[in-house]
Structure formats: C-alpha cells, structure tokens
Design a protein around this motif. Structure first.
Motif, PDB file in Angstrom:
ATOM      1  N   GLU A  40      15.837 -10.808  -8.080  1.00  0.00           N
ATOM      2  CA  GLU A  40      15.138  -9.890  -9.295  1.00  0.00           C
ATOM      3  C   GLU A  40      14.328 -10.793  -9.993  1.00  0.00           C
ATOM      4  N   ILE A  41      14.624 -11.593  -9.966  1.00  0.00           N
ATOM      5  CA  ILE A  41      13.615 -12.353 -10.850  1.00  0.00           C
ATOM      6  C   ILE A  41      11.862 -11.867 -10.189  1.00  0.00           C
ATOM      7  N   VAL A  42      11.417 -11.608  -8.922  1.00  0.00           N
ATOM      8  CA  VAL A  42      10.553 -11.297  -8.372  1.00  0.00           C
ATOM      9  C   VAL A  42      10.561  -9.804  -8.813  1.00  0.00           C
ATOM     10  N   ALA A  43      11.148  -9.003  -8.446  1.00  0.00           N
ATOM     11  CA  ALA A  43      11.847  -7.433  -8.577  1.00  0.00           C
ATOM     12  C   ALA A  43      10.775  -7.777 -10.870  1.00  0.00           C
ATOM     13  N   ALA A  44      11.267  -8.287 -11.368  1.00  0.00           N
ATOM     14  CA  ALA A  44      10.712  -8.404 -13.035  1.00  0.00           C
ATOM     15  C   ALA A  44       9.175  -9.314 -12.675  1.00  0.00           C
ATOM     16  N   LEU A  45       9.015  -9.534 -11.659  1.00  0.00           N
ATOM     17  CA  LEU A  45       7.781 -10.209 -11.421  1.00  0.00           C
ATOM     18  C   LEU A  45       7.134  -9.502 -11.457  1.00  0.00           C
ATOM     19  N   LEU A  46       7.328  -8.669 -10.167  1.00  0.00           N
ATOM     20  CA  LEU A  46       6.367  -7.258  -9.979  1.00  0.00           C
ATOM     21  C   LEU A  46       6.604  -6.310 -10.718  1.00  0.00           C
ATOM     22  N   GLU A  95       0.603  -1.114   0.136  1.00  0.00           N
ATOM     23  CA  GLU A  95      -0.027  -0.027   0.148  1.00  0.00           C
ATOM     24  C   GLU A  95       1.095   1.201   0.387  1.00  0.00           C
ATOM     25  N   ALA A  96       2.204   1.132   0.476  1.00  0.00           N
ATOM     26  CA  ALA A  96       3.412   2.394   0.754  1.00  0.00           C
ATOM     27  C   ALA A  96       4.056   2.619  -1.136  1.00  0.00           C
ATOM     28  N   GLY A  97       3.387   1.475  -1.605  1.00  0.00           N
ATOM     29  CA  GLY A  97       4.508   1.494  -3.015  1.00  0.00           C
ATOM     30  C   GLY A  97       5.574   1.017  -2.474  1.00  0.00           C
ATOM     31  N   ASN A  98       6.385   0.440  -0.867  1.00  0.00           N
ATOM     32  CA  ASN A  98       7.397  -0.022  -1.075  1.00  0.00           C
ATOM     33  C   ASN A  98       7.808  -1.360  -1.634  1.00  0.00           C
ATOM     34  N   MET A  99       7.996  -1.273  -3.102  1.00  0.00           N
ATOM     35  CA  MET A  99       8.507  -2.285  -4.357  1.00  0.00           C
ATOM     36  C   MET A  99       9.522  -3.145  -3.600  1.00  0.00           C
ATOM     37  N   GLU A 100      11.138  -1.989  -3.038  1.00  0.00           N
ATOM     38  CA  GLU A 100      12.119  -3.115  -2.875  1.00  0.00           C
ATOM     39  C   GLU A 100      12.052  -4.179  -1.370  1.00  0.00           C
ATOM     40  N   ARG A 101      11.176  -2.954  -0.416  1.00  0.00           N
ATOM     41  CA  ARG A 101      11.161  -3.671   0.063  1.00  0.00           C
ATOM     42  C   ARG A 101      10.137  -5.242   0.242  1.00  0.00           C
ATOM     43  N   LEU A 102       8.920  -4.951  -0.671  1.00  0.00           N
ATOM     44  CA  LEU A 102       7.977  -5.571  -1.214  1.00  0.00           C
ATOM     45  C   LEU A 102       8.432  -6.846  -2.322  1.00  0.00           C
ATOM     46  N   ALA A 103       9.666  -7.274  -2.910  1.00  0.00           N
ATOM     47  CA  ALA A 103      10.474  -7.581  -3.619  1.00  0.00           C
ATOM     48  C   ALA A 103      11.219  -8.433  -2.816  1.00  0.00           C
ATOM     49  N   ALA A 104      11.977  -8.032  -1.963  1.00  0.00           N
ATOM     50  CA  ALA A 104      13.071  -8.330  -0.907  1.00  0.00           C
ATOM     51  C   ALA A 104      11.851  -9.838  -0.179  1.00  0.00           C
ATOM     52  N   SER A 105      10.901  -9.032   0.608  1.00  0.00           N
ATOM     53  CA  SER A 105      10.310 -10.563   1.181  1.00  0.00           C
ATOM     54  C   SER A 105      10.094 -11.202   0.445  1.00  0.00           C
ATOM     55  N   LEU A 106       9.181 -11.287  -0.591  1.00  0.00           N
ATOM     56  CA  LEU A 106       8.811 -12.022  -1.833  1.00  0.00           C
ATOM     57  C   LEU A 106       9.618 -13.032  -1.796  1.00  0.00           C
ATOM     58  N   ALA A 107      10.651 -12.031  -2.614  1.00  0.00           N
ATOM     59  CA  ALA A 107      11.569 -13.366  -2.737  1.00  0.00           C
ATOM     60  C   ALA A 107      12.142 -13.940  -1.620  1.00  0.00           C
ATOM     61  N   PHE A 108      12.277 -13.822   0.129  1.00  0.00           N
ATOM     62  CA  PHE A 108      12.779 -14.441   0.646  1.00  0.00           C
ATOM     63  C   PHE A 108      12.100 -15.403   0.680  1.00  0.00           C
ATOM     64  N   MET A 109      10.651 -15.477   0.890  1.00  0.00           N
ATOM     65  CA  MET A 109       9.094 -16.352   1.703  1.00  0.00           C
ATOM     66  C   MET A 109       9.126 -17.365   0.106  1.00  0.00           C
TER      67      MET A 109
END
Length: 176
Positions: A99-105, A79-93
């Motif tokens: 890099e792959i998760v960020a590309a997906l997002l 909701e805050a648009g914090n894509m870096e933390r979002l990508a890092a979290s989803l990648a970790f999970m």
C-alpha cells in the motif's frame, strides 16, 4: 493487505451507518440492512482483490527465488504499465507494505521515485523506467532527466533506505 482492506471496509461501513442515522434517510433497521448489504458487497470485492493481490505476490516471490526478479523484470513491468506487479515487486524488494509503495508510485515526484529505486538497488535504466511508468504521458524535460540521472548516480543505497523508512514511519507507521 487483508488487514488494511478489512479495516478500510469497517471504517467505510461506520461512515455510511453514521450518515444514514444522521440524515434519517431511512429507519434504523432498514439502514442497518442497507449498510450490511454494502459491507457484504465490499467484502466480496476486497476478497477478490486480495486473491488477485496474493497471486501477484506469489508470482513475485517465485521470481525472486529463481533469481528472475531483477532490473530487466522491473523494467519490463514498468514499460508495460503493469503498476500492480511493479508495486508488489518493489514492496517485496524493500520489505515495505505494498500500500505504501503503491502510494509512492501513484502520487510522488520524481525524486521520491528515485529514492525508492535506489533503496531497491535498481540500475539507472530500471529506475528511469519506473519513474516513466508513473507519468501517464511519459514525458519529461531533458533537463529534468539529466538532473535526475546525476542525482541518482550520486545517491547511496543506505541513505535511500533510511529516507524510505522515514517516509513509511511518517505515513502510517508501516515500517516492518
């Protein structure tokens, strides 16, 4: 991340070097000095990004250890648009490269985002927050929302993980 970044810097320097040599825009020694300067600048930028990425990764791991890396945190970052933390979290999970998760997002359609969210085990609300974060205008047709909701609720986590693994293998062999 450093390995991928370092490889990209190396590839970029080769492209620059080849273009300088092919175009005879400057003498080889001058060209080599120019390339070296650009590479040094890129490496220092990558080091800065790596340090920032490492800090985000540490934050994500800490939240996971304390049990705070959950739907609420993912939704908050989405909701805050914090894509870096979002990508890092989803990648970790998902245990996939960031890099792959960020590309997906960044470049995926809603179905792919739903597969990623289901692979992680997010609730519909958190999954929808992630999908909405990927759209700058955050607007979806009502029919698309209902279709996505119905599809998400029918989707099973295990097949979603298999789809994510396939995507990662197809896009660079980044399955861990």
């Amino acid at each position: 991340a450093r390995g991928v970044s370092g490889r990209l810097v190396g590839e970029a320097s080769e492209v620059v070097r080849d273009k300088l040599k092919a175009g005879r825009q400057c003498e080889t020694n001058d060209g080599e000095r120019a390339v070296s300067g650009v590479v040094s600048q890129l490496r220092s930028e990558v080091d800065g990004m790596s340090a920032q990425g490492a800090a985000v990764q540490t934050e994500v791991e800490t939240l996971h250890k304390t049990g705070e890396l959950d739907d609420a945190k993912i939704s908050e970052w989405a909701e805050a648009g914090n894509m870096e933390r979002l990508a890092a979290s989803l990648a970790f999970m998902t245990n996939k490269p960031v890099e792959i998760v960020a590309a997906l997002l960044q470049g995926s359609n809603i179905e792919t985002i739903m597969v990623l969210a289901k692979a992680v085990g997010l609730s519909w609300e958190a999954a929808w927050a992630v999908a909405s974060a990927t759209r700058p205008d955050r607007s979806f047709a009502a029919a698309d929302v209902e279709m996505a909701r119905a599809s998400y609720r029918r989707m099973l986590q295990s097949p979603a993980r298999q789809i994510l693994d396939f995507y990662c293998r197809r896009n660079g062999g980044f399955v861990q």
